[in-house]
Motif scaffolding. Structure first.
Motif, PDB file in Angstrom:
ATOM      1  N   HIS A   1      53.081  23.085  20.385  1.00 17.11           N
ATOM      2  CA  HIS A   1      52.863  22.882  21.691  1.00 17.11           C
ATOM      3  C   HIS A   1      52.286  24.061  22.257  1.00 17.11           C
ATOM      4  O   HIS A   1      52.849  25.031  22.258  1.00 17.11           O
TER       5      HIS A   1
ATOM      6  N   THR B   1      53.598  16.826  22.479  1.00 16.34           N
ATOM      7  CA  THR B   1      53.810  16.911  24.052  1.00 16.34           C
ATOM      8  C   THR B   1      54.783  17.733  24.544  1.00 16.34           C
ATOM      9  O   THR B   1      54.896  18.010  25.438  1.00 16.34           O
ATOM     10  N   GLY B   2      55.718  18.187  23.578  1.00 20.30           N
ATOM     11  CA  GLY B   2      56.762  19.365  23.991  1.00 20.30           C
ATOM     12  C   GLY B   2      57.266  19.720  22.835  1.00 20.30           C
ATOM     13  O   GLY B   2      56.777  19.682  21.459  1.00 20.30           O
TER      14      GLY B   2
ATOM     15  N   TRP C   1      59.657  13.571  26.945  1.00 22.49           N
ATOM     16  CA  TRP C   1      58.546  14.056  27.550  1.00 22.49           C
ATOM     17  C   TRP C   1      58.466  13.482  28.862  1.00 22.49           C
ATOM     18  O   TRP C   1      58.636  12.160  29.183  1.00 22.49           O
TER      19      TRP C   1
ATOM     20  N   TRP D   1      50.567  17.964  29.654  1.00 16.96           N
ATOM     21  CA  TRP D   1      50.466  17.821  28.090  1.00 16.96           C
ATOM     22  C   TRP D   1      49.274  18.830  27.637  1.00 16.96           C
ATOM     23  O   TRP D   1      48.237  18.603  27.509  1.00 16.96           O
TER      24      TRP D   1
END
Length: 284
Positions: free
Chosen positions: A61, A83-84, A90, A95
């Motif tokens: 990420h 996304t994380g 999320w 993003w």
């Protein structure tokens, strides 16, 4: 994406994993207990050797991997542009991209349905990497990459179908990629300028325009063929390809014998392929 590299133990429910942060330059990647369940977050990884490792899980990420070697690396589960991290839900607001620059993926095992996410590959080499059954590539970007070996049932997208606001773009960069050393079977280029890539050519492949017209002419020429089963199979494959070409690429397509119909006899595929290639306006 800076600071001293550190890797610390983390846990989410029953899952124990390693969280890697900061900057790592050179050397061989490893963890103390051999548990290669690793999430990289805000990391800068340069000239690092990942070759031959098997990750039970690999996530990245908002990170950069530059000149890293993933030769014969195996990923059981992978999220190239997550996304994380840390198991948090999320928020759907941001993003950030994870960038892979001048990395080598040679004979790399990438599992079917791997999640590419917001990953950007710049001048990377995919040399006989296992690229098969990859459809979760909607946000991935490829610029100046080289592909060699079999690529099967993979989608490449020039337009992300959703998440454009959090990505900060409505187009994926996809240009200057070299597929001339690839064996492309069921590979779909969606909303991508085929002429901005280096693609394999005759006698096995051809980038064709007006694919719907070419298909119509081929079907008309096949009308008197005696084998109804072959005609039905060919018509299904050709119409499917023509519809895709119209919907996604303004009537253009990279056509091959497998595009004509994988289940057709080889001599039939060959005959239809050359019908499509040799089509001219005089046949209208």
């Amino acid at each position: 994406m800076n600071g001293t590299f550190r890797i610390k133990a983390a846990q989410m429910g029953l899952r124990r994993y390693w969280l890697a942060l900061g900057e790592l330059n050179g050397g061989r990647f490893g963890v103390v207990d051999g548990n290669l369940d690793v999430s990289f977050a805000h990391a800068r990884i340069v000239d690092v050797d990942f070759s031959g490792l098997r990750f039970s899980s690999f996530g990245a990420h908002d990170s950069l991997f530059e000149r890293c070697d993933f030769t014969r690396t195996a990923f059981d589960h992978v999220s190239f542009g997550a996304t994380g991290y840390g198991g948090e839900r999320w928020d759907g607001l941001t993003w950030p991209a994870t960038v892979y620059r001048e990395c080598v993926f040679a004979r790399t095992h990438i599992p079917p349905q791997a999640f590419f996410g917001n990953a950007r590959f710049e001048r990377c080499i995919f040399d006989r990497a296992r690229l098969r059954g990859l459809t979760f590539t909607h946000e991935a970007q490829f610029i100046g990459c080289t592909f060699r070996g079999k690529i099967q049932d993979v989608n490449f997208w020039g337009t992300p179908p959703e998440h454009t606001a959090v990505l900060g773009r409505d187009r994926n960069a996809f240009t200057g990629n070299d597929f001339t050393g690839g064996d492309l079977l069921g590979v779909a280029f969606k909303h991508i300028d085929l002429h901005a890539q280096r693609l394999p050519g005759l006698p096995d492949y051809a980038v064709l325009d007006r694919v719907d017209q070419r298909v119509a002419a081929a079907l008309a020429a096949m009308a008197d063929w005696p084998d109804e089963e072959i005609k039905t199979e060919a018509a299904w494959s050709l119409r499917f390809g023509a519809n895709d070409a119209i919907e996604y690429n303004d009537g253009h397509a990279l056509v091959s014998r497998s595009w004509v119909g994988r289940r057709l006899p080889p001599d039939v595929r060959d005959q239809i392929f050359w019908m499509l290639v040799n089509y001219s306006d005089d046949q209208q």
